[in-house]
Design a protein around this motif. Structure first.
Motif, PDB file in Angstrom:
ATOM      1  N   ALA A  23     110.570  57.031  56.557  1.00 60.32           N
ATOM      2  CA  ALA A  23     109.627  57.112  57.259  1.00 60.32           C
ATOM      3  C   ALA A  23     109.745  58.159  58.139  1.00 60.32           C
ATOM      4  N   GLU A  24     110.852  58.250  58.827  1.00 56.98           N
ATOM      5  CA  GLU A  24     110.894  59.336  59.980  1.00 56.98           C
ATOM      6  C   GLU A  24     110.873  60.801  59.250  1.00 56.98           C
ATOM      7  N   LEU A  25     111.778  60.727  58.192  1.00 60.19           N
ATOM      8  CA  LEU A  25     111.713  62.070  57.573  1.00 60.19           C
ATOM      9  C   LEU A  25     110.462  62.534  56.940  1.00 60.19           C
ATOM     10  N   SER A  97     117.076  69.879  67.143  1.00 64.81           N
ATOM     11  CA  SER A  97     117.530  68.677  66.293  1.00 64.81           C
ATOM     12  C   SER A  97     116.727  68.284  65.360  1.00 64.81           C
ATOM     13  N   ALA A  98     115.325  68.421  65.576  1.00 69.29           N
ATOM     14  CA  ALA A  98     114.440  67.939  64.708  1.00 69.29           C
ATOM     15  C   ALA A  98     114.323  68.585  63.290  1.00 69.29           C
ATOM     16  N   VAL A  99     114.520  70.074  63.568  1.00 73.61           N
ATOM     17  CA  VAL A  99     114.637  70.949  62.459  1.00 73.61           C
ATOM     18  C   VAL A  99     115.863  70.771  61.818  1.00 73.61           C
ATOM     19  N   ALA A 100     117.079  70.733  62.386  1.00 77.69           N
ATOM     20  CA  ALA A 100     118.526  70.365  61.914  1.00 77.69           C
ATOM     21  C   ALA A 100     118.468  69.154  61.011  1.00 77.69           C
ATOM     22  N   ARG A 101     117.459  68.289  61.491  1.00 77.70           N
ATOM     23  CA  ARG A 101     117.596  66.939  60.656  1.00 77.70           C
ATOM     24  C   ARG A 101     116.918  67.092  59.296  1.00 77.70           C
ATOM     25  N   LEU A 102     116.042  68.089  59.114  1.00 74.43           N
ATOM     26  CA  LEU A 102     115.264  68.437  57.893  1.00 74.43           C
ATOM     27  C   LEU A 102     116.202  69.213  57.171  1.00 74.43           C
ATOM     28  N   GLY A 103     116.941  70.293  57.588  1.00 75.80           N
ATOM     29  CA  GLY A 103     118.086  70.904  56.867  1.00 75.80           C
ATOM     30  C   GLY A 103     118.991  70.043  56.409  1.00 75.80           C
ATOM     31  N   GLU A 104     119.754  69.218  57.315  1.00 73.07           N
ATOM     32  CA  GLU A 104     120.927  68.379  56.787  1.00 73.07           C
ATOM     33  C   GLU A 104     120.615  67.376  55.483  1.00 73.07           C
ATOM     34  N   LEU A 105     119.220  67.022  55.296  1.00 73.64           N
ATOM     35  CA  LEU A 105     118.780  66.464  54.241  1.00 73.64           C
ATOM     36  C   LEU A 105     119.429  66.730  52.993  1.00 73.64           C
ATOM     37  N   PHE A 106     119.213  68.227  53.120  1.00 75.38           N
ATOM     38  CA  PHE A 106     119.617  68.788  51.850  1.00 75.38           C
ATOM     39  C   PHE A 106     120.458  69.756  51.463  1.00 75.38           C
ATOM     40  N   THR A 107     121.218  69.759  52.679  1.00 82.31           N
ATOM     41  CA  THR A 107     122.259  70.676  52.568  1.00 82.31           C
ATOM     42  C   THR A 107     123.583  69.955  52.399  1.00 82.31           C
ATOM     43  N   PRO A 108     124.469  70.437  51.587  1.00 79.46           N
ATOM     44  CA  PRO A 108     125.579  69.790  51.143  1.00 79.46           C
ATOM     45  C   PRO A 108     126.758  69.820  52.357  1.00 79.46           C
ATOM     46  N   LEU A 109     127.380  69.067  52.323  1.00 76.50           N
ATOM     47  CA  LEU A 109     128.379  69.052  53.455  1.00 76.50           C
ATOM     48  C   LEU A 109     129.309  70.274  53.115  1.00 76.50           C
ATOM     49  N   ALA A 110     129.703  70.991  54.187  1.00 72.98           N
ATOM     50  CA  ALA A 110     130.605  71.975  54.305  1.00 72.98           C
ATOM     51  C   ALA A 110     132.048  71.695  53.977  1.00 72.98           C
ATOM     52  N   GLU A 111     132.763  72.634  53.165  1.00 81.60           N
ATOM     53  CA  GLU A 111     134.149  72.106  52.680  1.00 81.60           C
ATOM     54  C   GLU A 111     135.013  72.646  54.119  1.00 81.60           C
ATOM     55  N   PRO A 112     136.103  71.590  54.009  1.00 80.58           N
ATOM     56  CA  PRO A 112     136.857  71.919  55.332  1.00 80.58           C
ATOM     57  C   PRO A 112     137.794  73.084  55.034  1.00 80.58           C
TER      58      PRO A 112
END
Length: 115
Positions: A23-25, A97-112
């Motif tokens: 709902a938030e997203l 932080s709000a814009v980052a939340r959108l980006g994080e939703l679809f961005t794969p985790l970075a490889e270490p």
């Protein structure tokens, strides 16, 4: 998949979103689903100094001032931008932080980084 975390995918592909998160997203996604609002967000975010006066935004569109104000209100209500009145003008800035939340939703985790 990373050996350290066991996670390979963007958050949306890792596990189902909770009802509250969805709902938030959805509010954020609806706010940027309009081309005018997406452009406004981009114009504000890329403006020198990190904030833009409404007077800097209106010339970029063939829309009335009330229409631009409506779109800015939608972005503000969604929590994607903040604003402050200074004299006769209103200044806007992106809430990272709000814009980052959108980006994080679809961005794969970075490889270490391996040592």
């Amino acid at each position: 998949m990373t050996a350290l975390t066991g996670q390979c995918c963007a958050p949306i592909a890792r596990e189902p979103l909770s009802e509250g998160d969805a709902a938030e997203l959805a509010v954020l996604l609806k706010a940027v689903a309009d081309p005018v609002r997406l452009r406004l967000l981009s114009m504000i975010g890329s403006h020198a100094g990190g904030e833009a006066c409404v007077c800097d935004l209106t010339d970029g569109f063939d829309l009335t001032a009330p229409t631009i104000s409506h779109h800015l209100k939608v972005l503000r209500t969604a929590g994607l931008i903040g604003s402050e009145r200074r004299g006769t003008w209103v200044y806007y800035w992106v809430i990272p932080s709000a814009v980052a939340r959108l980006g994080e939703l679809f961005t794969p985790l970075a490889e270490p980084v391996s040592a």
